[in-house]
Design an enzyme around this catalytic site. Sequence first.
Site, PDB file in Angstrom:
ATOM      1  N   ASP A 151       0.838  -1.204   0.000  1.00 54.98           N
ATOM      2  CA  ASP A 151       0.000   0.000   0.000  1.00 54.98           C
ATOM      3  C   ASP A 151       0.875   1.257   0.000  1.00 54.98           C
ATOM      4  OD1 ASP A 151      -2.241  -1.716   0.233  1.00 54.98           O
ATOM      5  OD2 ASP A 151      -1.867  -1.882   2.389  1.00 54.98           O
ATOM      6  N   HIS A 180      -5.145  -3.759   5.838  1.00 52.80           N
ATOM      7  CA  HIS A 180      -4.847  -4.058   4.435  1.00 52.80           C
ATOM      8  C   HIS A 180      -6.056  -4.656   3.724  1.00 52.80           C
ATOM      9  CE1 HIS A 180      -2.716  -4.991   0.797  1.00 52.80           C
ATOM     10  NE2 HIS A 180      -3.085  -6.260   0.903  1.00 52.80           N
TER      11      HIS A 180
HETATM   12  N1  NAD Z   1      -0.151  -8.497   1.944  1.00 51.66           N
HETATM   13  C1  NAD Z   1      -0.281  -8.119   0.698  1.00 51.66           C
HETATM   14  O1  NAD Z   1      -0.155  -6.926   0.381  1.00 51.66           O
HETATM   15  C2  NAD Z   1      -0.523  -9.123  -0.388  1.00 51.66           C
HETATM   16  C3  NAD Z   1      -0.306  -8.787  -1.728  1.00 51.66           C
HETATM   17  C4  NAD Z   1      -0.525  -9.743  -2.706  1.00 51.66           C
HETATM   18  C5  NAD Z   1      -0.992 -11.020  -2.356  1.00 51.66           C
HETATM   19  N2  NAD Z   1      -1.194 -11.308  -1.057  1.00 51.66           N
HETATM   20  C6  NAD Z   1      -1.641 -12.649  -0.652  1.00 51.66           C
HETATM   21  O2  NAD Z   1      -0.538 -13.553  -0.701  1.00 51.66           O
HETATM   22  C7  NAD Z   1      -1.009 -14.897  -0.851  1.00 51.66           C
HETATM   23  C8  NAD Z   1      -0.236 -15.613  -1.943  1.00 51.66           C
HETATM   24  O3  NAD Z   1      -0.463 -15.038  -3.183  1.00 51.66           O
HETATM   25  P1  NAD Z   1       0.221 -15.653  -4.518  1.00 51.66           P
HETATM   26  O4  NAD Z   1      -0.226 -14.809  -5.658  1.00 51.66           O
HETATM   27  O5  NAD Z   1       1.666 -15.844  -4.299  1.00 51.66           O
HETATM   28  O6  NAD Z   1      -0.496 -17.088  -4.604  1.00 51.66           O
HETATM   29  P2  NAD Z   1       0.017 -18.404  -5.348  1.00 51.66           P
HETATM   30  O7  NAD Z   1      -1.125 -19.337  -5.418  1.00 51.66           O
HETATM   31  O8  NAD Z   1       0.709 -18.032  -6.608  1.00 51.66           O
HETATM   32  O9  NAD Z   1       1.120 -18.977  -4.346  1.00 51.66           O
HETATM   33  C9  NAD Z   1       0.803 -19.456  -3.088  1.00 51.66           C
HETATM   34  C10 NAD Z   1       1.765 -20.563  -2.751  1.00 51.66           C
HETATM   35  O10 NAD Z   1       1.434 -21.038  -1.442  1.00 51.66           O
HETATM   36  C11 NAD Z   1       1.652 -22.418  -1.457  1.00 51.66           C
HETATM   37  N3  NAD Z   1       0.965 -23.081  -0.360  1.00 51.66           N
HETATM   38  C12 NAD Z   1      -0.332 -23.412  -0.225  1.00 51.66           C
HETATM   39  N4  NAD Z   1      -0.553 -24.042   0.941  1.00 51.66           N
HETATM   40  C13 NAD Z   1       0.642 -24.114   1.567  1.00 51.66           C
HETATM   41  C14 NAD Z   1       1.075 -24.650   2.794  1.00 51.66           C
HETATM   42  N5  NAD Z   1       0.223 -25.256   3.633  1.00 51.66           N
HETATM   43  N6  NAD Z   1       2.378 -24.552   3.110  1.00 51.66           N
HETATM   44  C15 NAD Z   1       3.254 -23.938   2.282  1.00 51.66           C
HETATM   45  N7  NAD Z   1       2.904 -23.409   1.101  1.00 51.66           N
HETATM   46  C16 NAD Z   1       1.606 -23.498   0.748  1.00 51.66           C
HETATM   47  C17 NAD Z   1       1.155 -22.882  -2.826  1.00 51.66           C
HETATM   48  O11 NAD Z   1       1.663 -24.168  -3.162  1.00 51.66           O
HETATM   49  C18 NAD Z   1       1.687 -21.774  -3.700  1.00 51.66           C
HETATM   50  O12 NAD Z   1       2.958 -22.084  -4.211  1.00 51.66           O
HETATM   51  C19 NAD Z   1      -2.501 -14.754  -1.133  1.00 51.66           C
HETATM   52  O13 NAD Z   1      -3.231 -15.007   0.050  1.00 51.66           O
HETATM   53  C20 NAD Z   1      -2.666 -13.299  -1.541  1.00 51.66           C
HETATM   54  O14 NAD Z   1      -3.949 -12.813  -1.310  1.00 51.66           O
HETATM   55  C21 NAD Z   1      -0.980 -10.398  -0.068  1.00 51.66           C
HETATM   56  O1  LMR Z   2      -5.663  -7.561  -3.767  1.00 52.28           O
HETATM   57  C1  LMR Z   2      -5.282  -8.656  -3.348  1.00 52.28           C
HETATM   58  O2  LMR Z   2      -6.064  -9.588  -3.122  1.00 52.28           O
HETATM   59  C2  LMR Z   2      -3.819  -8.895  -3.137  1.00 52.28           C
HETATM   60  C3  LMR Z   2      -3.159  -7.858  -2.286  1.00 52.28           C
HETATM   61  O3  LMR Z   2      -3.737  -7.756  -1.028  1.00 52.28           O
HETATM   62  C4  LMR Z   2      -3.039  -6.518  -2.951  1.00 52.28           C
HETATM   63  O4  LMR Z   2      -3.279  -5.496  -2.287  1.00 52.28           O
HETATM   64  O5  LMR Z   2      -2.661  -6.464  -4.138  1.00 52.28           O
END
Ligand code: NAD
Ligand code: LMR
Length: 353
Positions: A151, A180
């Site tokens: 953010d 967030h």
């Molecule tokens: N905080 C933020 O600003 C922010 C920003 C973007 C995404 N996110 C969040 O981050 C998370 C991941 O997003 P992504 O795009 O990388 O998803 P993705 O599906 O590409 O990757 C997630 C990974 O987690 C792994 N996984 C699932 N269960 C697991 C477990 N029990 N142990 C270990 N690994 C496990 C999967 O195998 C996969 O490789 C989502 O929840 C998304 O909403 C948060």
């Molecule tokens: O928007 C989402 O679900 C992923 C992440 O929290 C973001 O802000 O991009």
Amino acid sequence: MVKAVVLGAAGGIGQPLSLLLKNNPLVTSLSLYDIVNTPGVAADLSHIATPAKVVGYLPPDDGLKKALAGAEVVVIPAGVPRKPGMTRDDLFKINAGIVRDLATGIATTAPKAFVLVISNPVNSTVPIVAEVFKKHGVFDPKRIFGVTTLDVVRASTFVSEIIGDLSLAPSVTVPVVGGHSGVTIVPLLSQSSHPLPSSISKEDHEALVKRIQFGGDEVVKAKDGAGSATLSMAYAGAEFAVKIIKALKGEKGIVAPTFVNLSADKSGGDALKKEIGKDLDYFSAPVELGPDGVVSIRSLGTLTDNEKELVKAAIPELETNIEKVRETQSKYLLVTLTLLYRAYPSLHRPSSR
Ligand SMILES: NC(=O)c1ccc[n+]([C@@H]2O[C@H](COP(=O)([O-])OP(=O)(O)OC[C@H]3O[C@@H](n4cnc5c(N)ncnc54)[C@H](O)[C@@H]3O)[C@@H](O)[C@H]2O)c1
Ligand SMILES: O=C(O)C[C@H](O)C(=O)O
């Protein structure tokens, strides 16, 4: 020597985040854990000519424990991302379980590690990690962080676009506080290091606030079913992790907004609760970091009337997201007790003696 661990390292965020950590000379050991593909990701990264020794782990043979042994910094991007039409809260059911299990691994193997939670919904996954640590008697609120840096990164980029000079983006800083998700994301644009043009209209100002609050939706929509922000999140996650590592190594004066338990700094937390007018357990505020984690939780500073309204509007959703963890725990306890009583009816029969 710093050992960093990425849980969920084979995912959309996990892979580029691991690349950025491998690229940072402050990291000397990098463990990658996921339920799939980490040996390949680790082999690939291990050829990069930087100090970190990279090892990939999978669940069999105590992979999680081995990955976490001796960890100082653990970053968690494991979990499911959104698809168009979903809210972050819609991810709670599936991601809560994933985060709870990983937190159990950390609490039992590396309870002193700094835990950086990326998995959504951050407003709830951070309290989940805290509850697991409490259950294991190792809770230290100074060491658990919700990563809200994306953010802040978005605010820097969008403000520099409005100023008309994207080359300023790396130096523009805007505190973004609250939480967030949607309206819980509160950019304090009046405190931007680079003021907005005085000619900006009220409508454009409002649109900028909305764009920062809903920047995640912009990416989810553009990816059209293929997930949410990964590359910008990896950049933001690495930026925050490096701040944590520098603080751990004794660098002073590092301050960053992050979603923390407000008991991490009792007096700062209590003052913040007064400022926002609500006794919340968690809030994202500017936090000073040190070798033991949170040094102090800072004030939000002087807010405009509009920013005060934004903070007020953030509170109900934040409260619901945080409370949801407690409610789920109570339900979980009730179901466990019911199953136990069914399996062992003698448990609730009064003693015959
Ligand atoms: N905080 C933020 O600003 C922010 C920003 C973007 C995404 N996110 C969040 O981050 C998370 C991941 O997003 P992504 O795009 O990388 O998803 P993705 O599906 O590409 O990757 C997630 C990974 O987690 C792994 N996984 C699932 N269960 C697991 C477990 N029990 N142990 C270990 N690994 C496990 C999967 O195998 C996969 O490789 C989502 O929840 C998304 O909403 C948060
Ligand atoms: O928007 C989402 O679900 C992923 C992440 O929290 C973001 O802000 O991009």
